[in-house]
Design a protein around this motif. Structure first.
Motif, PDB file in Angstrom:
ATOM      1  N   MET A 105       0.846  -1.195   0.000  1.00 24.28           N
ATOM      2  CA  MET A 105       0.000   0.000   0.000  1.00 24.28           C
ATOM      3  C   MET A 105       0.882   1.245   0.000  1.00 24.28           C
ATOM      4  O   MET A 105       1.798   1.371   0.802  1.00 24.28           O
ATOM      5  CB  MET A 105      -0.921  -0.036   1.228  1.00 24.28           C
TER       6      MET A 105
ATOM      7  N   SER B 224      -2.812   3.941  -3.147  1.00 23.37           N
ATOM      8  CA  SER B 224      -2.705   3.051  -4.292  1.00 23.37           C
ATOM      9  C   SER B 224      -2.189   1.690  -3.850  1.00 23.37           C
ATOM     10  O   SER B 224      -1.396   1.577  -2.909  1.00 23.37           O
ATOM     11  CB  SER B 224      -1.758   3.637  -5.344  1.00 23.37           C
ATOM     12  N   ALA B 225      -2.626   0.651  -4.570  1.00 22.53           N
ATOM     13  CA  ALA B 225      -2.109  -0.694  -4.344  1.00 22.53           C
ATOM     14  C   ALA B 225      -1.026  -1.047  -5.348  1.00 22.53           C
ATOM     15  O   ALA B 225      -0.222  -1.949  -5.103  1.00 22.53           O
ATOM     16  CB  ALA B 225      -3.247  -1.716  -4.436  1.00 22.53           C
ATOM     17  N   ASP B 226      -0.990  -0.337  -6.489  1.00 20.26           N
ATOM     18  CA  ASP B 226      -0.050  -0.695  -7.550  1.00 20.26           C
ATOM     19  C   ASP B 226       0.823   0.455  -8.031  1.00 20.26           C
ATOM     20  O   ASP B 226       1.683   0.267  -8.905  1.00 20.26           O
ATOM     21  CB  ASP B 226      -0.807  -1.292  -8.745  1.00 20.26           C
TER      22      ASP B 226
ATOM     23  N   ARG C 266     -14.633  -2.949  -0.762  1.00 22.89           N
ATOM     24  CA  ARG C 266     -13.453  -2.892  -1.619  1.00 22.89           C
ATOM     25  C   ARG C 266     -13.664  -1.846  -2.705  1.00 22.89           C
ATOM     26  O   ARG C 266     -14.798  -1.596  -3.124  1.00 22.89           O
ATOM     27  CB  ARG C 266     -13.164  -4.256  -2.254  1.00 22.89           C
TER      28      ARG C 266
ATOM     29  N   CYS D  28      -8.150  -0.199  -6.211  1.00 26.54           N
ATOM     30  CA  CYS D  28      -7.144  -0.613  -5.220  1.00 26.54           C
ATOM     31  C   CYS D  28      -7.277  -2.098  -4.904  1.00 26.54           C
ATOM     32  O   CYS D  28      -7.634  -2.484  -3.785  1.00 26.54           O
ATOM     33  CB  CYS D  28      -7.290   0.213  -3.937  1.00 26.54           C
TER      34      CYS D  28
ATOM     35  N   LEU E  62      -6.638  -4.242  -1.376  1.00 27.66           N
ATOM     36  CA  LEU E  62      -6.854  -3.440  -0.180  1.00 27.66           C
ATOM     37  C   LEU E  62      -8.295  -3.612   0.300  1.00 27.66           C
ATOM     38  O   LEU E  62      -9.232  -3.604  -0.502  1.00 27.66           O
ATOM     39  CB  LEU E  62      -6.585  -1.962  -0.448  1.00 27.66           C
TER      40      LEU E  62
ATOM     41  N   ASP F 216      -3.859  -4.066   3.826  1.00 34.01           N
ATOM     42  CA  ASP F 216      -3.245  -4.585   2.616  1.00 34.01           C
ATOM     43  C   ASP F 216      -3.207  -6.102   2.732  1.00 34.01           C
ATOM     44  O   ASP F 216      -2.502  -6.645   3.591  1.00 34.01           O
ATOM     45  CB  ASP F 216      -1.836  -4.017   2.459  1.00 34.01           C
TER      46      ASP F 216
END
Length: 309
Positions: free
Chosen positions: A1, A45-47, A152, A156, A159, A192
């Motif tokens: 994360m 952001s996750a990516d 969700r 993201c 996450l 995460d």
């Protein structure tokens, strides 16, 4: 994360455009101990490619300009901002949506209470319906029977978001001002699923409850309300009449202040303050109050702060 603090200031930012308090005066003169801050917002952001904007401040254009991750990279018209989440309907957290109108249609996550205020008293949803499909409401289902909800966000993946109703206050323009309801203000516990790490984000925390304390204690990092040092800070300085409690912000100092609550968290928890008002002495890195925070291991957020959990 990944988390980027886009703005660490409270409403009006720092310096506030019409404020001549000692802090605002000093930062305009270039004091090295005082750092300007735009109005409160973060991106998650996750990516590292798609970003969830948490609150759209009036300073969003300048914040995007200072943040390459949010700028166009893949087309003639493009943005790193994939979706928006609002923790409340305060003007300093939502009016930036007007500046994002060229990016419509845009998914906006918020509670029914916030959506109602932004469809009536400050009608951003119907107003922006005139721009390319407008804002698409994605409900965060908080109400009196459901003070917590887990969901969700498509931008993201991996996450997991838990919205927690906070005791704070509705915006001054809302008919619920002074009589807030569940869903007027929320905190976010974000986990995460890959790293197992977590963040608790609450820029508008008016009262500590056992439930909120539990989420704070579970988080690896907390990014929480640092609006005021003293509850009566605005009246004391002659720049307003409302107390922190009346505005929905728990002051840092005092027997029941937020510092005491943060001290009770595990020693491994990273503690960072955000949404800092221009009157708060902690903005001065050389102040006695800042030294107190240093002694308690509490950080003060600045614009551009990046966290990886």
């Amino acid at each position: 994360m990944q988390i980027i603090v886009l703005g660490a200031g409270a409403g009006g930012g720092f310096p506030q455009w019409n404020c001549n308090c000692p802090h605002c005066r000093a930062v305009r003169r270039g004091s090295g101990e005082l750092t300007p801050r735009t109005q409160s917002s973060i991106a998650i952001s996750a990516d590292g490619e798609r970003w969830l904007l948490c609150n759209a401040s009036p300073d969003i254009r300048a914040q995007i300009a200072a943040t390459p991750e949010l700028q166009p990279r893949h087309g003639v018209r493009d943005s790193g901002i994939a979706e928006v989440l609002l923790v409340d309907a305060q003007i300093d957290h939502v009016s930036g949506l007007l500046s994002l109108r060229e990016g419509c249609p845009l998914d906006v996550w918020c509670t029914p209470s916030v959506h109602r205020d932004l469809s009536t008293g400050f009608p951003l949803f119907p107003m922006l319906g005139h721009w390319q499909g407008g804002l698409h409401w994605r409900p965060i289902e908080l109400d009196e029977a459901h003070p917590e909800t887990t969901f969700r966000v498509p931008s993201c993946p991996g996450l997991v978001f838990t919205a927690v109703a906070l005791h704070s206050n509705a915006p001054p323009y809302s008919p619920r001002r002074g009589w807030p309801s569940t869903g007027d203000n929320l905190g976010l516990f974000i986990e995460d699923g890959v790293s197992g790490t977590s963040l608790f984000y609450a820029p508008g925390l008016g009262e500590m409850t056992p439930g909120v304390h539990d989420y704070l204690a579970r988080a690896d990092c907390v990014l929480v309300d640092g609006t005021l040092w003293h509850d009566d800070e605005l009246p004391r300085l002659g720049v307003g009449r409302a107390t922190g409690a009346e505005m929905g912000h728990l002051a840092l100092a005092g027997e029941h202040g937020l510092i005491r609550e943060l001290d009770a968290l595990p020693a491994t928890t990273r503690r960072i303050l955000i949404h800092i008002n221009n009157t708060n002495p902690i903005l001065d890195a050389a102040s006695a109050e800042r030294a107190v925070l240093d002694g308690h291991g509490i950080e003060v957020a600045v614009d551009g702060l990046r966290l990886t959990l």
